[in-house]
Design an enzyme around this catalytic site. Structure first.
Site, PDB file in Angstrom:
ATOM      1  CE  LYS A  72     -29.308  -8.730  24.141  1.00 39.89           C
ATOM      2  NZ  LYS A  72     -29.623  -9.003  25.682  1.00 39.89           N
ATOM      3  CB  ALA A 124     -31.558  -6.392  22.452  1.00 41.40           C
ATOM      4  CB  SER A 180     -30.896  -3.053  20.482  1.00 40.89           C
ATOM      5  OG  SER A 180     -30.525  -2.175  21.722  1.00 40.89           O
ATOM      6  CG  ASP A 207     -27.395  -5.019  23.308  1.00 49.69           C
ATOM      7  OD1 ASP A 207     -26.377  -5.510  23.697  1.00 49.69           O
ATOM      8  OD2 ASP A 207     -28.468  -5.168  24.144  1.00 49.69           O
TER       9      ASP A 207
HETATM   10  P1  ATP Z   1     -31.348  -4.225  26.299  1.00 46.38           P
HETATM   11  O1  ATP Z   1     -31.657  -5.774  26.510  1.00 46.38           O
HETATM   12  O2  ATP Z   1     -30.572  -3.781  25.188  1.00 46.38           O
HETATM   13  O3  ATP Z   1     -30.591  -3.529  27.618  1.00 46.38           O
HETATM   14  P2  ATP Z   1     -34.134  -4.002  26.942  1.00 46.38           P
HETATM   15  O4  ATP Z   1     -34.821  -5.167  26.328  1.00 46.38           O
HETATM   16  O5  ATP Z   1     -33.799  -4.314  28.338  1.00 46.38           O
HETATM   17  O6  ATP Z   1     -32.773  -3.515  26.328  1.00 46.38           O
HETATM   18  P3  ATP Z   1     -35.789  -2.220  25.787  1.00 46.38           P
HETATM   19  O7  ATP Z   1     -37.015  -3.078  25.337  1.00 46.38           O
HETATM   20  O8  ATP Z   1     -34.910  -1.829  24.829  1.00 46.38           O
HETATM   21  O9  ATP Z   1     -35.006  -2.895  26.910  1.00 46.38           O
HETATM   22  O10 ATP Z   1     -36.463  -1.069  26.562  1.00 46.38           O
HETATM   23  C1  ATP Z   1     -35.815   0.058  27.373  1.00 46.38           C
HETATM   24  C2  ATP Z   1     -36.325   1.421  27.245  1.00 46.38           C
HETATM   25  O11 ATP Z   1     -35.862   1.943  26.322  1.00 46.38           O
HETATM   26  C3  ATP Z   1     -37.827   1.221  27.636  1.00 46.38           C
HETATM   27  O12 ATP Z   1     -38.040   1.578  28.881  1.00 46.38           O
HETATM   28  C4  ATP Z   1     -38.250   2.302  26.654  1.00 46.38           C
HETATM   29  O13 ATP Z   1     -38.690   3.419  27.317  1.00 46.38           O
HETATM   30  C5  ATP Z   1     -37.073   2.799  25.887  1.00 46.38           C
HETATM   31  N1  ATP Z   1     -37.250   2.662  24.184  1.00 46.38           N
HETATM   32  C6  ATP Z   1     -36.654   3.485  23.413  1.00 46.38           C
HETATM   33  N2  ATP Z   1     -36.988   3.133  22.105  1.00 46.38           N
HETATM   34  C7  ATP Z   1     -37.693   1.778  22.289  1.00 46.38           C
HETATM   35  C8  ATP Z   1     -38.154   1.069  21.279  1.00 46.38           C
HETATM   36  N3  ATP Z   1     -38.303   0.921  19.913  1.00 46.38           N
HETATM   37  N4  ATP Z   1     -38.907  -0.247  21.786  1.00 46.38           N
HETATM   38  C9  ATP Z   1     -38.902  -0.419  23.062  1.00 46.38           C
HETATM   39  N5  ATP Z   1     -38.339   0.507  24.111  1.00 46.38           N
HETATM   40  C10 ATP Z   1     -37.836   1.564  23.785  1.00 46.38           C
END
Ligand code: ATP
Length: 314
Positions: free
Chosen positions: A11, A105, A108, A141
């Site tokens: 997203k 995300a 998520s 999210d």
């Molecule tokens: P959001 O936009 O919801 O804040 P994001 O895109 O910034 O999320 P993610 O890619 O979800 O961040 O990763 C955040 C942290 O979550 C990573 O540093 C990782 O260690 C951990 N993590 C746990 N499960 C997962 C997964 N399935 N995929 C990616 N990262 C994950």
């Protein structure tokens, strides 16, 4: 027993406004969330033992109990223990295409796919609102990631109001591979700097939310007017992330100068995107930015806005 293969889209935020604090410690938000075609692939395979295993070759994705996909499977096992006992454990394979810790995300949407996949695999028959209610226990999210499309999100981000789909537009996304922004850090930094602007009484909060519903950005979405949408993109977290991360600010400036309808950081960053009228325009901006920032650490993608959330491939 059958395996399930699912597509889990990323997203972007077309809008992210921080309104105030909530009694539960989270921020009161109003956001406009949008699914895009950049997606992870999730394969869920049942096995005889009761355990859950996660497979992923991306070095930044944890394979233990902290993985959001693992936590989603665990939640389903706890809530539906009879189904879990009947159908056995699960192997979850994540093909990671969404950059990690990028404000897209990624974790998520993997969790959302696991909830949707297990609901099918164990023939539980939960409706989308029931799945979303479970999802909100895991992360703010995740409910949006289940249904996807374009939605106004309030509360922590889990209260959703789907609006008109915008799948005719494209985005160019840019992220420095080695750069990650911690979401908790970004919100804490915002609170420290802007606490005096937080609203606390319920009427003011309601007023502020209704302002977003009648904002030029939402009008632009309802009219499918790309120019207007691009002009009114907004993210409060840019105020703390861009001054702290010069590379992200520079990337945003470079992408903005390359053209398109508007440029914004997504979520807590560090991914920056430019909204485009067509794939051709997006490809052109991709080439321009690549030529201007010749850093091998910078990855650029072109994606289409999408009207779907989690989809089952088989
Ligand atoms: P959001 O936009 O919801 O804040 P994001 O895109 O910034 O999320 P993610 O890619 O979800 O961040 O990763 C955040 C942290 O979550 C990573 O540093 C990782 O260690 C951990 N993590 C746990 N499960 C997962 C997964 N399935 N995929 C990616 N990262 C994950």
């Amino acid at each position: 027993m059958k395996s399930y293969s699912l597509l889990a889209p990323a997203k972007i935020n077309l809008d992210l406004e921080i309104i105030g604090d909530r009694p539960d410690g989270y921020h009161q938000l109003v956001m406009i969330l949008q699914s895009i075609s950049l997606a992870d692939h999730i394969l869920i395979t049942p096995h005889k033992a009761q355990n859950i295993t996660v497979h992923c070759t991306h070095s930044q994705v944890p394979l233990d109990q902290s993985n959001l996909a693992y936590r989603a499977a665990k939640l389903m096992q706890e809530h539906f223990s009879e189904h879990s006992a009947e159908y056995g454990g699960l192997d979850i394979t994540i093909e990671k295409n969404i950059p990690v810790a990028a404000g897209l995300a990624g974790g998520s949407t993997d969790a959302a796919a696991v909830l949707v996949g297990i609901n099918q695999l164990w023939e539980i028959g939960l409706t989308q609102p029931e799945l979303c209610s479970l999802a909100s226990q895991l992360g703010s999210d995740i409910p949006f990631c289940i249904g996807g499309g374009t939605a106004i999100a309030t509360g922590r981000g889990e209260e959703l109001d789907p609006i008109l789909d915008l799948d005719h537009l494209f985005v160019v996304l840019g992220k420095y591979e080695s750069l990650a922004v911690s979401t908790p850090w970004a919100y804490q930094a915002y609170r420290q700097q802007f606490l005096d602007q937080y609203l606390s009484d319920q009427d003011s909060i309601k007023n502020r939310i209704s302002q977003t519903y009648s904002s030029p950005l939402v009008k632009g979405i309802m009219e499918k007017n790309g120019q207007k949408i691009g002009q009114f993109l907004h993210n409060d977290l840019e105020k703390v992330v861009l001054p702290e991360y010069g590379q992200v600010a520079h990337l945003k400036e470079t992408m903005k100068k390359a053209g398109g309808l508007g440029t914004l950081m997504s979520g807590s960053g560090p991914t920056v995107f430019t909204l485009c009228e067509s794939q051709q325009e997006a490809d052109h901006i991709h080439t321009q930015v690549k030529a201007q920032i010749s850093d091998p650490d910078l990855t650029l993608w072109v994606a289409q806005l999408s009207s779907t959330g989690i989809t089952i491939n088989n």
